[in-house]
Design a protein around this motif. Structure first.
Motif, PDB file in Angstrom:
ATOM      1  N   LYS A  60       0.819  -1.214   0.000  1.00 53.23           N
ATOM      2  CA  LYS A  60       0.000   0.000   0.000  1.00 53.23           C
ATOM      3  C   LYS A  60       0.849   1.259   0.000  1.00 53.23           C
ATOM      4  O   LYS A  60       0.474   2.280  -0.597  1.00 53.23           O
ATOM      5  CB  LYS A  60      -0.949  -0.012   1.203  1.00 53.23           C
TER       6      LYS A  60
ATOM      7  N   THR B  22      -3.488   1.983  -3.847  1.00 50.59           N
ATOM      8  CA  THR B  22      -4.545   0.974  -3.924  1.00 50.59           C
ATOM      9  C   THR B  22      -3.977  -0.227  -4.676  1.00 50.59           C
ATOM     10  O   THR B  22      -2.847  -0.199  -5.150  1.00 50.59           O
ATOM     11  CB  THR B  22      -5.786   1.505  -4.665  1.00 50.59           C
TER      12      THR B  22
ATOM     13  N   GLN C 227     -17.545  -1.010  -4.119  1.00 51.88           N
ATOM     14  CA  GLN C 227     -17.088  -2.000  -3.140  1.00 51.88           C
ATOM     15  C   GLN C 227     -15.675  -2.435  -3.502  1.00 51.88           C
ATOM     16  O   GLN C 227     -15.389  -2.736  -4.667  1.00 51.88           O
ATOM     17  CB  GLN C 227     -17.986  -3.232  -3.136  1.00 51.88           C
ATOM     18  N   LEU C 228     -14.802  -2.463  -2.504  1.00 53.54           N
ATOM     19  CA  LEU C 228     -13.448  -3.000  -2.659  1.00 53.54           C
ATOM     20  C   LEU C 228     -13.297  -4.200  -1.733  1.00 53.54           C
ATOM     21  O   LEU C 228     -13.778  -4.174  -0.604  1.00 53.54           O
ATOM     22  CB  LEU C 228     -12.396  -1.944  -2.306  1.00 53.54           C
ATOM     23  N   HIS C 229     -12.628  -5.237  -2.226  1.00 54.63           N
ATOM     24  CA  HIS C 229     -12.433  -6.436  -1.417  1.00 54.63           C
ATOM     25  C   HIS C 229     -10.999  -6.943  -1.562  1.00 54.63           C
ATOM     26  O   HIS C 229     -10.343  -6.716  -2.580  1.00 54.63           O
ATOM     27  CB  HIS C 229     -13.388  -7.555  -1.851  1.00 54.63           C
ATOM     28  N   THR C 230     -10.544  -7.619  -0.517  1.00 54.42           N
ATOM     29  CA  THR C 230      -9.271  -8.332  -0.562  1.00 54.42           C
ATOM     30  C   THR C 230      -9.570  -9.797  -0.283  1.00 54.42           C
ATOM     31  O   THR C 230      -9.765 -10.200   0.863  1.00 54.42           O
ATOM     32  CB  THR C 230      -8.280  -7.778   0.488  1.00 54.42           C
TER      33      THR C 230
ATOM     34  N   ASP D 263      -6.736  -3.722  -2.208  1.00 58.17           N
ATOM     35  CA  ASP D 263      -7.788  -4.534  -2.818  1.00 58.17           C
ATOM     36  C   ASP D 263      -7.238  -5.449  -3.907  1.00 58.17           C
ATOM     37  O   ASP D 263      -6.262  -5.111  -4.581  1.00 58.17           O
ATOM     38  CB  ASP D 263      -8.835  -3.611  -3.438  1.00 58.17           C
ATOM     39  N   ASP D 264      -7.863  -6.618  -4.058  1.00 53.29           N
ATOM     40  CA  ASP D 264      -7.603  -7.437  -5.239  1.00 53.29           C
ATOM     41  C   ASP D 264      -8.878  -7.651  -6.057  1.00 53.29           C
ATOM     42  O   ASP D 264      -8.904  -8.412  -7.022  1.00 53.29           O
ATOM     43  CB  ASP D 264      -6.926  -8.768  -4.901  1.00 53.29           C
TER      44      ASP D 264
ATOM     45  N   ALA E 207     -12.353  -4.993  -7.293  1.00 55.83           N
ATOM     46  CA  ALA E 207     -13.073  -3.726  -7.178  1.00 55.83           C
ATOM     47  C   ALA E 207     -14.274  -3.748  -8.105  1.00 55.83           C
ATOM     48  O   ALA E 207     -14.195  -4.225  -9.242  1.00 55.83           O
ATOM     49  CB  ALA E 207     -12.163  -2.552  -7.540  1.00 55.83           C
TER      50      ALA E 207
ATOM     51  N   THR F 231     -10.368  -7.404 -11.359  1.00 59.49           N
ATOM     52  CA  THR F 231      -9.726  -8.320 -10.412  1.00 59.49           C
ATOM     53  C   THR F 231      -8.513  -8.945 -11.066  1.00 59.49           C
ATOM     54  O   THR F 231      -8.406  -8.984 -12.294  1.00 59.49           O
ATOM     55  CB  THR F 231     -10.706  -9.423  -9.967  1.00 59.49           C
TER      56      THR F 231
ATOM     57  N   SER G 146     -16.426   3.033  -0.973  1.00 53.83           N
ATOM     58  CA  SER G 146     -16.322   1.703  -0.375  1.00 53.83           C
ATOM     59  C   SER G 146     -16.157   1.803   1.143  1.00 53.83           C
ATOM     60  O   SER G 146     -16.814   1.067   1.885  1.00 53.83           O
ATOM     61  CB  SER G 146     -15.142   0.954  -0.993  1.00 53.83           C
TER      62      SER G 146
END
Length: 349
Positions: A174, A179, A206-209, A228-229, A231, A248, A341
């Motif tokens: 990061k 990001t 929405q962002l997710h890991t 994130d990986d 979005a 992704t 997000s």
């Protein structure tokens, strides 16, 4: 025709592609290089025949070199802002990789400098130069599918999926990237929407890991992932077209799959990096009868990024050129995605 003398900053893997693209123009000559890695500097410096006194450990000296007429920057995100700042201070034309900066605060400070003394600049939104996307833009502008009501854009890669056990690299750090997939691939999606449809008015994201830690190849230790990986977001554009976006690095089977589907009142256009010289046009040929046609992209849409950079250095700004303000606006949208997000709310731009 004269050649422009280029200073190249960043000599990693992607730099080799930029060198090839520059060579294809026949108008750009690399006269100085800079990298923090001495081995890379020696390897590429020797290959390019760069004089020893034109190999700079610090990029500031390269930018200030009077022999350098323009700068090409191919570096990780954390030095984008500093390189742009020095180019603006020295009034040196530049091409820099995306994303524009690591954070929007960095972008705001650069805009203040730019507004005081604009500098010819190109931001590396390279997919503006995918022929199918350029042709899609032309067809949309000509009204071939009527008023655009909605669209979807996705950018999928698979190399980060769990089955491949991809190691921790700077792209997951990061402090370097700001990001993750969002800035790396999502910035291209945002730029493509602006290229095709205009400005963003509002969005919800929405962002997710999905993979929370990866092994550091150097230390062997598992390292927590803070970016994130995946979005996804929805947006409304200036003309009220509604857009759906997803990106992704975890899409097994996707190599470099960047694609756009555009839905208008009288037809649909689909374009993709998987078939860059063709696009699909769906329309009503006769009442109640749909026709699906694969169109070959015309030669006028096969424009090369570095030819446009040469045009910039010669004083013109070609249509669809990704300039300084495109980088700034892109970073503004990236920032809105993050805020949406985090706050679980719709953001107006």
């Amino acid at each position: 025709m004269n050649k422009y003398r280029i200073g190249l900053i960043g000599l990693g893997g992607m730099a080799r592609e930029h060198i090839r693209w520059m060579n294809e123009t026949g108008r750009l000559e690399i006269v100085a290089v800079s990298d923090v890695n001495a081995d890379s500097m020696k390897l590429l410096g020797d290959r390019l025949g760069i004089a020893e006194d034109k190999r700079y450990a610090g990029f500031e000296r390269l930018i200030r070199d009077s022999d350098v007429e323009a700068v090409v920057s191919v570096t990780p995100n954390n030095v984008h802002a500093d390189i742009i700042r020095v180019c603006l201070q020295e009034h040196k034309p530049f091409l820099t990789e995306k994303p524009f900066t690591r954070t929007f605060d960095e972008a705001v400070k650069l805009l203040e400098l730019y507004e005081r003394r604009p500098v010819p600049a190109m931001i590396g939104f390279s997919y503006r130069y995918t022929p199918a996307f350029r042709y899609a833009r032309e067809l949309v502008r000509e009204g071939k599918i009527g008023t655009v009501r909605s669209f979807s854009i996705q950018y999928l890669q698979g190399w980060g999926a769990a089955i491949y056990d991809a190691p921790y690299t700077w792209r997951y750090n990061k402090d370097i990237t700001g990001t993750g997939t969002l800035g790396d691939l999502g910035s291209h999606m945002i730029d493509m929407a602006r290229f095709l449809f205009g400005e963003f008015e509002e969005l919800s994201a929405q962002l997710h890991t999905f993979i929370p830690e990866r092994k550091d190849a150097a230390s062997g230790n598992m390292t927590r992932i803070e970016v994130d990986d995946f979005a996804s977001f929805q947006a409304r554009m200036t003309d009220n077209a509604a857009g759906v976006f997803q990106t992704t690095r975890n899409a097994v089977g996707s190599g470099n799959q960047h694609e756009v589907s555009v839905y208008g009142d009288s037809g649909t256009i689909y374009a993709s990096t998987l078939d860059p010289d063709r696009l699909i046009w769906v329309r009503e040929e006769q009442p109640g009868q749909l026709a699906k046609t694969t169109l070959e992209v015309p030669g006028r849409c096969k424009v090369k990024q570095y030819d446009d950079f040469v045009a910039l250095l010669e004083g013109s700004v070609p249509d669809g050129f990704p300039g300084f303000m495109d980088g700034y606006r892109n970073q503004e949208v990236l920032d809105a995605v993050v805020r949406s997000s985090e706050g679980k709310r719709t953001i107006e731009l």
